[in-house]
Design a protein around this motif. Sequence first.
Motif, PDB file in Angstrom:
ATOM      1  N   THR A   4       0.656  -1.201   0.027  1.00 17.78           N
ATOM      2  CA  THR A   4      -0.112   0.130  -0.018  1.00 17.78           C
ATOM      3  C   THR A   4       0.916   1.312   0.040  1.00 17.78           C
ATOM      4  O   THR A   4       0.698   2.249  -0.901  1.00 17.78           O
ATOM      5  CB  THR A   4      -0.926   0.046   1.275  1.00 17.78           C
ATOM      6  N   ASP A   5       1.919   1.317   0.872  1.00 19.88           N
ATOM      7  CA  ASP A   5       2.905   2.360   0.855  1.00 19.88           C
ATOM      8  C   ASP A   5       3.627   2.495  -0.552  1.00 19.88           C
ATOM      9  O   ASP A   5       3.624   3.682  -0.915  1.00 19.88           O
ATOM     10  CB  ASP A   5       4.019   2.173   1.741  1.00 19.88           C
ATOM     11  N   LYS A   6       3.833   1.435  -1.040  1.00 23.35           N
ATOM     12  CA  LYS A   6       4.533   1.500  -2.383  1.00 23.35           C
ATOM     13  C   LYS A   6       3.705   2.161  -3.346  1.00 23.35           C
ATOM     14  O   LYS A   6       4.063   3.138  -4.063  1.00 23.35           O
ATOM     15  CB  LYS A   6       5.031   0.017  -2.752  1.00 23.35           C
ATOM     16  N   LYS A   7       2.295   1.608  -3.231  1.00 25.00           N
ATOM     17  CA  LYS A   7       1.339   2.107  -4.465  1.00 25.00           C
ATOM     18  C   LYS A   7       1.338   3.776  -4.090  1.00 25.00           C
ATOM     19  O   LYS A   7       1.108   4.490  -5.016  1.00 25.00           O
ATOM     20  CB  LYS A   7       0.154   1.428  -4.411  1.00 25.00           C
ATOM     21  N   ARG A   8       1.124   4.002  -2.853  1.00 23.28           N
ATOM     22  CA  ARG A   8       0.878   5.386  -2.397  1.00 23.28           C
ATOM     23  C   ARG A   8       2.067   6.338  -2.791  1.00 23.28           C
ATOM     24  O   ARG A   8       1.989   7.612  -3.513  1.00 23.28           O
ATOM     25  CB  ARG A   8       0.730   5.555  -0.800  1.00 23.28           C
ATOM     26  N   LEU A  12       1.884   9.138  -5.604  1.00 24.02           N
ATOM     27  CA  LEU A  12       2.538  10.789  -5.454  1.00 24.02           C
ATOM     28  C   LEU A  12       3.626  11.110  -6.151  1.00 24.02           C
ATOM     29  O   LEU A  12       3.529  12.361  -6.593  1.00 24.02           O
ATOM     30  CB  LEU A  12       3.244  10.773  -3.868  1.00 24.02           C
ATOM     31  N   LEU A  13       4.178  10.230  -6.590  1.00 24.34           N
ATOM     32  CA  LEU A  13       5.412  10.691  -7.866  1.00 24.34           C
ATOM     33  C   LEU A  13       4.538  11.028  -9.130  1.00 24.34           C
ATOM     34  O   LEU A  13       5.078  12.079  -9.703  1.00 24.34           O
ATOM     35  CB  LEU A  13       6.270   9.367  -8.040  1.00 24.34           C
ATOM     36  N   GLU A  14       3.502  10.193  -9.338  1.00 23.54           N
ATOM     37  CA  GLU A  14       2.745  10.549 -10.476  1.00 23.54           C
ATOM     38  C   GLU A  14       2.110  12.147 -10.355  1.00 23.54           C
ATOM     39  O   GLU A  14       2.316  12.864 -11.165  1.00 23.54           O
ATOM     40  CB  GLU A  14       1.755   9.787 -10.634  1.00 23.54           C
TER      41      GLU A  14
END
Length: 166
Positions: A4-8, A12-14
Motif C-alpha cells: 500500500t505504501d509503495k502504491k501510494r 505521489l510521484l505521478e
Amino acid sequence: DRDTDKKRIEELLEENMVLEIAQKQSMNESAHLGWELEQLSKSTDLADSEKSFVFELNECASSRILKLEKDNQSLQNTIQELRDASLTSRESSLKFVELEKENQQLSKKIEKLQNQIEKEKQSNQDLETLSEELIKEKEQLQVDMEALKADKDRQVQTSQMYSKSI
C-alpha cells in the motif's frame, strides 16, 4: 502495508510529475507573456512604464514559479528519503498524510498562479488595445496639427497679400 505504501508513493510521484508539468507550462506561458509585453512596449510611446510593469510582472511570476519548484523538489526528496529509510507503516502513513497536504497546497498554489496568468493575459490584451488606440489617436492628432498649420500658413499668406494690397 508496504505494498500500500509503495502504491501510494507511486501515486505521489505521478502527482508530482503532473505538478511539474503544470509548473513548466506556467513558466512557458509566463515567459511568452513577458516576451509579448516586451514586444508591445517597444512599439509604443509608453515603453518606459510598460517595461517596468513587464519586469515586475515577470519577476513576480518567476519568483512564484521558483518557489513552487523548490517545494516540489522538497517533496520529491522526502519521498526518496521515505523509500530509502523504509519507515514503519505508521510513520509512513503519517508522512504520506503530510505529503498529501503539501501536494494539495501546491495544487492550490498552481491553480492560483494559473488564474493570475489568465488575468495577466487579459490585462496584457487590454494594454495592447489601449496602446493601439493611443497610437491611432496620436496619428490623428498629427494629421490635425498639420492641417491646422497649413490653415495658419494660408491665413498668414492671405493677411500678407491683403496688407500689400492696402
